[in-house]
Design a protein around this motif. Sequence first.
Motif, PDB file in Angstrom:
ATOM      1  N   GLU A  10       0.824  -1.217   0.008  1.00 34.05           N
ATOM      2  CA  GLU A  10       0.142   0.009  -0.088  1.00 34.05           C
ATOM      3  C   GLU A  10       0.833   1.236   0.084  1.00 34.05           C
ATOM      4  OE1 GLU A  10      -3.244   0.129  -0.245  1.00 34.05           O
ATOM      5  OE2 GLU A  10      -3.241  -2.118  -0.610  1.00 34.05           O
ATOM      6  N   ASN A  12       0.324   4.008   1.608  1.00 33.58           N
ATOM      7  CA  ASN A  12       0.185   4.922   2.705  1.00 33.58           C
ATOM      8  C   ASN A  12       1.493   5.364   3.403  1.00 33.58           C
ATOM      9  OD1 ASN A  12      -2.540   4.531   2.008  1.00 33.58           O
ATOM     10  ND2 ASN A  12      -2.860   3.079   3.766  1.00 33.58           N
ATOM     11  N   ILE A  15       2.968   8.552   1.434  1.00 34.42           N
ATOM     12  CA  ILE A  15       2.401   9.803   1.277  1.00 34.42           C
ATOM     13  C   ILE A  15       2.798  10.858   2.303  1.00 34.42           C
ATOM     14  CG2 ILE A  15       0.082  10.834   1.496  1.00 34.42           C
ATOM     15  CD1 ILE A  15       0.493   8.800  -0.928  1.00 34.42           C
ATOM     16  N   THR A  60      -2.943   9.460  -2.599  1.00 35.00           N
ATOM     17  CA  THR A  60      -3.769   9.551  -1.162  1.00 35.00           C
ATOM     18  C   THR A  60      -4.925   8.827  -1.258  1.00 35.00           C
ATOM     19  OG1 THR A  60      -2.894  11.774  -1.256  1.00 35.00           O
ATOM     20  CG2 THR A  60      -4.926  11.335  -0.125  1.00 35.00           C
ATOM     21  N   PRO A  61      -5.088   7.835  -0.333  1.00 35.63           N
ATOM     22  CA  PRO A  61      -6.140   6.949  -0.291  1.00 35.63           C
ATOM     23  C   PRO A  61      -7.494   7.886  -0.365  1.00 35.63           C
ATOM     24  CG  PRO A  61      -4.484   6.298   1.428  1.00 35.63           C
ATOM     25  CD  PRO A  61      -3.900   7.855   0.694  1.00 35.63           C
ATOM     26  N   SER A  62      -8.392   7.368  -1.070  1.00 31.30           N
ATOM     27  CA  SER A  62      -9.901   7.838  -1.149  1.00 31.30           C
ATOM     28  C   SER A  62      -9.773   9.378  -1.142  1.00 31.30           C
ATOM     29  CB  SER A  62     -10.485   7.355  -0.145  1.00 31.30           C
ATOM     30  OG  SER A  62     -10.097   7.828   1.187  1.00 31.30           O
TER      31      SER A  62
END
Length: 66
Positions: A10, A12, A15, A60-62
Motif C-alpha cells: 500500500e 500509505n 504519502i 492519497t487513499p480515497s
Amino acid sequence: MNLQARGITEPNLVIGAAFAYGDLVHLCAGMWDMAARNTFGATTLSSYGGFWIAFAFIFTPSGFGI
C-alpha cells in the motif's frame, strides 16, 4: 513500497514523505533559489517538488477523486 519489502504494497507509507519532504521542502528551496537568481536550482527543485505533489495526490487513499 515499490520493492514490496516486508509485504508492504500500500502507498500509505510514502504519502507523508511525499507531502512533507518532497512537496514542501523542494518547492521552498526552488523559490529561495529563484530569489538568489539561481535559475538551474530554481527550475530543478521546483520541478521535482511539482512531481512529488502529483505523486502524493495520486496515491492519497480515497482522496481528490483521482
